[in-house]
Enzyme design. Structure first.
Site, PDB file in Angstrom:
ATOM      1  N   ASP A 113       0.841  -1.199   0.000  1.00 30.02           N
ATOM      2  CA  ASP A 113       0.000   0.000   0.000  1.00 30.02           C
ATOM      3  C   ASP A 113       0.869   1.238   0.000  1.00 30.02           C
ATOM      4  O   ASP A 113       1.950   1.270   0.606  1.00 30.02           O
ATOM      5  CB  ASP A 113      -0.918   0.012   1.232  1.00 30.02           C
ATOM      6  CG  ASP A 113      -0.151   0.195   2.534  1.00 30.02           C
ATOM      7  OD1 ASP A 113      -0.061   1.344   3.009  1.00 30.02           O
ATOM      8  OD2 ASP A 113       0.363  -0.796   3.067  1.00 30.02           O
ATOM      9  N   SER A 114       0.421   2.271  -0.719  1.00 31.54           N
ATOM     10  CA  SER A 114       1.091   3.574  -0.754  1.00 31.54           C
ATOM     11  C   SER A 114       2.557   3.418  -1.178  1.00 31.54           C
ATOM     12  O   SER A 114       2.830   2.902  -2.262  1.00 31.54           O
ATOM     13  CB  SER A 114       0.962   4.247   0.611  1.00 31.54           C
ATOM     14  OG  SER A 114       1.340   5.597   0.549  1.00 31.54           O
ATOM     15  N   ALA A 115       3.517   3.826  -0.340  1.00 33.83           N
ATOM     16  CA  ALA A 115       4.929   3.650  -0.688  1.00 33.83           C
ATOM     17  C   ALA A 115       5.256   2.174  -0.861  1.00 33.83           C
ATOM     18  O   ALA A 115       6.107   1.802  -1.673  1.00 33.83           O
ATOM     19  CB  ALA A 115       5.817   4.269   0.385  1.00 33.83           C
TER      20      ALA A 115
ATOM     21  N   HIS B 252      -6.790   8.181   2.140  1.00 34.44           N
ATOM     22  CA  HIS B 252      -5.491   7.516   2.050  1.00 34.44           C
ATOM     23  C   HIS B 252      -5.059   7.004   3.425  1.00 34.44           C
ATOM     24  O   HIS B 252      -5.064   7.741   4.411  1.00 34.44           O
ATOM     25  CB  HIS B 252      -4.435   8.485   1.516  1.00 34.44           C
ATOM     26  CG  HIS B 252      -3.124   7.839   1.228  1.00 34.44           C
ATOM     27  ND1 HIS B 252      -2.821   7.293   0.003  1.00 34.44           N
ATOM     28  CD2 HIS B 252      -2.039   7.600   2.014  1.00 34.44           C
ATOM     29  CE1 HIS B 252      -1.605   6.777   0.040  1.00 34.44           C
ATOM     30  NE2 HIS B 252      -1.110   6.943   1.251  1.00 34.44           N
TER      31      HIS B 252
END
Length: 427
Positions: free
Chosen positions: A215-217, A397
């Site tokens: 997820d994300s980074a 987010h």
């Protein structure tokens, strides 16, 4: 009679004081509401809980800045601890889930393994390699334990959670910024992944059924590592990406302009985005405010790379992007690494994208990364690549990690359950 009168007077005094206290509490409550209030979109999930979380995230972020100025401690470590206290403190273990959870080193990196009891003695298990988010700076396998535990339980796969970002660094853990600059962490993630692909039999897993996820980074790392693995002959079985960070090319996409300016995503704001890039850089450089207007791009960069993300084509919107304007010479030189496919995996050729396996992509509405996710999906669709794209229209987010504790969000359970079901549907 006298006693009765005294009691009545006493009760009247108590009642009067109580009314004063109640009014004081009302005023205090109204004052608190006024302090933490911030405008949010109409369909934002559990808005008052989020306002409370966002308010204190901003205050602690500011406290960290002042403490850093006084050389007391670093702001990033304060935010790391806040991140852990908000999420990681509320780990849950359910015996009925029948998961064996243990830690070990793989390629000299700390990994937590979640293994369904019914498959412990089985060979050739389907596996998820999971890299968690945190802006390349925050989090740990402890912080994200509740999310990875639930994902392993719902998919009934063996899940390897790689220690990417941690509060206490030691020699066996993924090297994070700012203690270790780009690409140190990526190299560690690649080492773990290559070990599992090349020596899967040592871990009783099927190297042909490895799912790369994050997820994300962490989603960024999962995609970058997948590109690198494919180039040396190891193709993942599946890619599952939750609001991945895909490009550091254009910070003027509508989702950036909307949510960075509104400052509604907690510590995910303009100052911290600039700070993150500075801390990742080989030499901690001072980044000027024009960075968010794409001043790190040369005319040559724009000409070569803009076609890979062109919002006019892939988002079907009118997007003003001045290709003929030369950027800041200093930033162009110092931030060249941001445009590498090792940092911006969306900035690769169609031929490279065609090599990817089936992709499960999940995006959220209230997210600076929303538009690059849609651009990625649109590019893949234009190439007739198999992709499952689900957009959580009322999520923010990072929401998936808030499963338990006083700051839990109902949407987190929905996101994990939907993602797990999509993975199961593609096994």
């Amino acid at each position: 009679m006298t006693n009765t009168i005294n009691i009545q007077v006493f009760m009247a005094i108590i009642w009067s004081d109580l009314q004063v206290n109640i009014h004081s509490l009302k005023y205090l409550f109204v004052l608190l509401i006024g302090i933490i209030y911030q405008p949010l979109p109409d369909n934002f999930p559990q808005p008052w809980k989020y306002r409370f979380l966002s308010y204190w995230a901003h205050r602690i972020d500011q406290l960290g800045f002042y403490c850093e100025q006084m050389n007391l401690f670093t702001r990033i470590n304060l935010i790391r601890n806040l991140h852990y206290l908000s999420i990681g403190l509320f780990q849950k273990r359910h015996p009925e889930c029948r998961l064996k959870v243990y830690d070990r080193k793989i390629a000299n990196v700390h990994v937590r393994i979640y293994e369904p009891e019914e498959s412990i003695d089985h060979e050739e298990k389907t596996t998820i390699i999971y890299f968690h988010g945190g802006g390349f700076l925050l989090g740990s396998i402890e912080t994200y334990d509740q999310a990875t535990y639930r994902m392993a339980n719902l998919t009934r796969t063996t899940l390897f959670a790689v220690e990417i970002f941690t509060i206490e660094i030691d020699q066996f853990r993924y090297r994070l910024a700012p203690e270790h600059r780009f690409p140190s962490g990526l190299e560690d993630c690649l080492s773990v992944s290559r070990e599992l692909f090349e020596n899967g039999h040592n871990y009783k897993i099927n190297s042909n059924r490895i799912i790369m996820s994050g997820d994300s980074a962490g989603g960024n790392l999962a995609l970058v590592v997948s590109h690198l693995l494919i180039n040396v002959g190891h193709t993942p079985y599946l890619l599952s990406l939750l609001y991945p960070s895909l490009q550091f090319f254009d910070f003027t996409l509508p989702s950036y302009r909307t949510y960075l300016k509104q400052n509604i995503l907690g510590v995910l704001n303009e100052n911290n985005l600039v700070s993150m890039v500075s801390l990742l850089s080989e030499n901690e450089i001072q980044i000027t405010s024009d960075f968010l207007l794409n001043s790190h791009l040369s005319i040559d960069d724009k000409t070569k790379l803009y076609p890979f993300i062109d919002p006019n084509k892939y988002l079907s919107i009118a997007h003003d992007f001045n290709i003929s304007h030369e950027g800041n010479e200093s930033l162009i030189k110092d931030l060249k690494y941001l445009l590498s496919p090792l940092m911006s995996p969306l900035l690769v050729s169609d031929e490279q994208l065609l090599k990817l396996p089936t992709i499960l992509l999940f995006t959220t509405e209230f997210d600076i990364l929303r538009d690059e996710g849609f651009i990625f999906a649109s590019r893949l669709n234009s190439l007739n690549k198999t992709i499952y794209h689900h957009h959580f229209s009322n999520a923010f987010h990072g929401a998936h990690a808030f499963l338990y504790g006083p700051l839990s969000f109902e949407i987190a359970h929905h996101m994990i359950e939907h993602t797990a079901q999509a993975i199961k549907n593609h096994l």
